[in-house]
Structure formats: structure tokens, C-alpha cells
Enzyme design. Structure first.
Site, PDB file in Angstrom:
ATOM      1  N   HIS A 196      41.388 -16.494 -13.830  1.00 20.65           N
ATOM      2  CA  HIS A 196      42.211 -15.864 -14.750  1.00 20.65           C
ATOM      3  C   HIS A 196      43.583 -16.990 -15.210  1.00 20.65           C
ATOM      4  O   HIS A 196      43.581 -17.032 -15.954  1.00 20.65           O
ATOM      5  CB  HIS A 196      42.984 -15.031 -13.788  1.00 20.65           C
ATOM      6  CG  HIS A 196      42.387 -13.715 -13.187  1.00 20.65           C
ATOM      7  ND1 HIS A 196      41.981 -12.759 -14.463  1.00 20.65           N
ATOM      8  CD2 HIS A 196      41.036 -13.181 -11.824  1.00 20.65           C
ATOM      9  CE1 HIS A 196      40.872 -11.861 -13.807  1.00 20.65           C
ATOM     10  NE2 HIS A 196      41.058 -12.109 -13.076  1.00 20.65           N
TER      11      HIS A 196
ATOM     12  N   THR B 232      39.417 -16.281  -9.267  1.00 22.18           N
ATOM     13  CA  THR B 232      41.124 -15.867 -10.102  1.00 22.18           C
ATOM     14  C   THR B 232      41.633 -17.122 -10.790  1.00 22.18           C
ATOM     15  O   THR B 232      42.277 -17.556 -11.176  1.00 22.18           O
ATOM     16  CB  THR B 232      42.135 -15.378  -8.312  1.00 22.18           C
ATOM     17  OG1 THR B 232      41.573 -15.258  -7.274  1.00 22.18           O
ATOM     18  CG2 THR B 232      43.488 -16.184  -8.418  1.00 22.18           C
TER      19      THR B 232
END
Length: 347
Positions: A48, A45
Site C-alpha cells: 500500500h 501494508t
């Protein structure tokens, strides 16, 4: 109350990258604690967010401190906190739940409709200190090394994905051998899977999967995953598919390689819509398809702690790099290139 400044990795703008900055040590509310971060680790994450892909553009609002995986020591507690004490050695469940929605009231906290996530919706732990809700803390065994303690949260994703159904004596395919996929390999092996098939397009990570217990490796760009899994399963197909890659082509292959009546657990976050043949690859096969979000609170944490404490899962082979927090960019670079397992940062 601890006052002053600290170093932190800040997602400073709506674009690529992040910055090391000096920011205020956070104040705590009455239901929060202040934690001195001993170790933190980089999650998919966080990649990202760092690369500012389409998903993160619609999800996060810079500037703020990001990061959510940690091990640390409680140094201050709020007035109403009674479940932890100063000096406790903790990690954190990163989903902050409301406790009042239908899902929470029926014990399904991991799918709370009003979830906010540490390091996405709140200030995170790529810092020397972090303020967290006391109810989100997990007290670690005092003898657990911080490099192990910091990866319990992502390991919980792997445990939740693999153990969402029965795997004993079954053939399990793990598609995508990033850090959570690597942990899923080890969990499937520990849970008694007959064959654990690791699929990726990265030779480095496939070799890590072998170290973590994969019985078969498939390089999806050099080999035909459907032909090989067919051969490994006497043409039946794979019993359990855990999708960790987020790649649309790989997801489609996962559905095609699953056996009739099999299970597919999807943890990955595809950045774009994925095309599937629902008629042939789900309905006529009678597949069970499950979206995996977070960890069951706190039963998955108990499973993680037990698997680590018993020695049934050894995560050390997939912890490949350690950097100081100041060198965070080196860690992110390795993660983006896929030339690492789990990367730890030390404040």
C-alpha cells in the site's frame, strides 16, 4: 552507543516507489532497544505504502524508513529496559499501545485507541538497524530460523482471524491468498477445520494455498464461488469466512456464501467503501461480523509460537523468495504482480 550510518529503504516522497538510502543508525530512548536486523519481510501494508494508494496517502507521512516485520539481535538497551538483554534474538509486536485508554486498562491492547504502528507512524525495519520499544519485543526460541521468526507478526494476523471463533469440524473459506491468507489456510487446517476453501483470482497463489493445506480451490474469475461453496456445504453455506482480499465484489460474495449463524472475520483493508445487503446478508442470517486488527497482545504471539514449534503449521512452502535489502524493488515487483508467496529481505 552505536553510531554511524546504515542502509535503509526509505519512502522518500508522496508518490509511487521507494529508495535505498544511507541514513543515521537510530539513537534509542531509555525504554527502547537497538536491534541489528537479520531478516525482514514485505507485508501487504508495505505494498500500500510503496504503490501510494488512497489509503496510504491519508495515513503516512514521508520521508521515513518503512517496514515492520523482522527478526534480529538486540545490540543495545536503554537505561530503563529490564525485559530483554543484549544478545537476545527477537521479533516485534508492531502495535505500540498507550497502556492508559479504556481498552488497554481492560486488557484489550490490540484495539488501543491511541495505537501507533512501527513502520507507519515510526521509523521501520527495512534497514540494518531499528530502534524499538522494549515492551514490544518477543524473544524467539534460539533454534527458530530467522526466515520463520520474521513472519510471526503477519502469522499472528492469520491466527487471530481464524481463531476468533470455533473452527473445529467446520467449513472455512479463506478469501484472498496473499501471504496472510496462505497462513490462514494452514492455521484453519491445524485447528481442525473440516473443509478449507481457498478463493483467489491468481492461479499461482491458489497452488500455494493447496501446498498450505487447502482442501478446495476456487478461481473466482473462472468459477462461481457461490455455486461451488453451496455444493461443498450441502446448500448450507460456509461456517466461517475469513476475508483477506479487500476486493469489494469478493467481500460481498463472502457475506452471501456464509451460512445462517456463521462468522465473518475481516482482516482486509478495502481502499473504498463496500456495498453490502445488510438486511438479507447479515441481519436475517444472524451473522457474527468481526473486524480483525493486529494480534492479541501477547496471547496470539503465544499461539503462533506454539503452532510453529509443534510443527502443526509449516510456513516454509509459502516463503518463496529471498532478496538482499538492496534488491528490495524485485521483491516489491513480485508482490505487486502476485507472483510470490512471502518475500524476505536480508540486510
Amino acid at each position: 552507543m552505536l553510531r554511524g550510518k546504515m542502509k535503509a529503504v526509505v519512502k522518500h516522497h508522496r508518490g509511487y516507489g521507494a529508495q535505498m538510502q544511507v541514513v543515521d543508525i537510530p539513537d534509542i530512548r531509555e525504554d527502547e532497544v537497538l536491534i541489528r536486523v537479520n531478516m525482514t519481510s514485505i507485508c501487504g501494508t508495505d505494498i500500500h505504502i510503496f504503490t501510494w494508494d488512497k489509503w496510504s496517502q491519508g495515513r503516512v507521512n514521508p520521508p521515513y524508513v518503512f517496514g515492520h516485520e523482522l527478526a534480529g539481535e538486540v545490540v543495545e538497551i536503554g537505561a530503563s529496559v529490564n525485559n530483554v538483554s543484549v544478545g537476545d534474538y527477537v521479533s516485534a509486536e508492531t502495535h505500540i499501545v498507550c497502556g492508559a485508554c479504556r481498552q488497554c486498562l481492560t486488557g484489550q491492547f490490540h484495539i488501543c485507541k491511541n495505537t501507533s504502528i512501527i513502520g507507519l507512524d515510526t521509523q521501520g525495519c527495512f534497514a540494518e538497524y531499528v530502534a524499538l520499544p522494549a515492551k514490544n519485543l518477543w524473544i524467539n526460541p534460539i533454534d527458530m530460523p530467522p526466515d520463520i521468526a520474521t513472519i510471526q507478526e503477519p502469522m499472528g494476523n492469520a491466527v487471530h482471524s481464524v481463531l476468533a471463533g470455533d473452527v473445529l469440524g467446520k467449513t472455512v473459506a479463506i478469501i484472498g491468498c496473499g501471504p496472510i491468507g496462505l497462513m490462514a489456510v494452514a492455521v484453519a487446517k491445524a485447528a481442525g477445520a473440516d473443509k478449507v476453501i481457498a478463493l483467489d483470482i491468481n492461479d499461482y497463489r491458489l497452488q500455494l494455498a493447496k501446498k498450505m493445506g487447502a482442501t478446495h480451490l476456487i478461481h473466482s474469475m473462472k468459477q462461481n464461488p457461490l455455486e461451488i461453496t453451496k455444493g461443498l456445504t450441502n446448500t448450507d453455506g460456509v461456517d466461517v469466512v475469513c476475508e483477506m482480499s479487500g476486493n469489494p465484489a469478493a467481500i460481498e460474495q463472502g457475506f452471501k456464501m456464509a451460512t445462517n449463524g456463521g462468522r465473518i472475520s475481516i482482516l482486509s483493508l478495502p481502499a473504498q467503501p463496500v456495498t453490502l445487503n445488510i438486511t438479507e446478508d447479515i441481519v436475517f442470517k444472524g451473522l457474527t461480523v468481526q473486524g480483525i486488527t493486529g494480534r492479541k497482545m501477547f496471547s496470539t504471539w503465544q499461539q503462533v509460537s506454539s503452532l510453529l514449534g509443534s510443527g502443526k503449521v509449516d510456513v516454509k512452502p509459502m516463503i518463496t523468495h529471498r532478496f538482499s535489502l538492496s534488491d528490495f524493488e524485485k521483491g516489491f515487483d513480485l508482490m505487486i504482480k502476485g507472483q510470490c508467496g512471502k518475500v524476505l529481505l536480508i540486510p
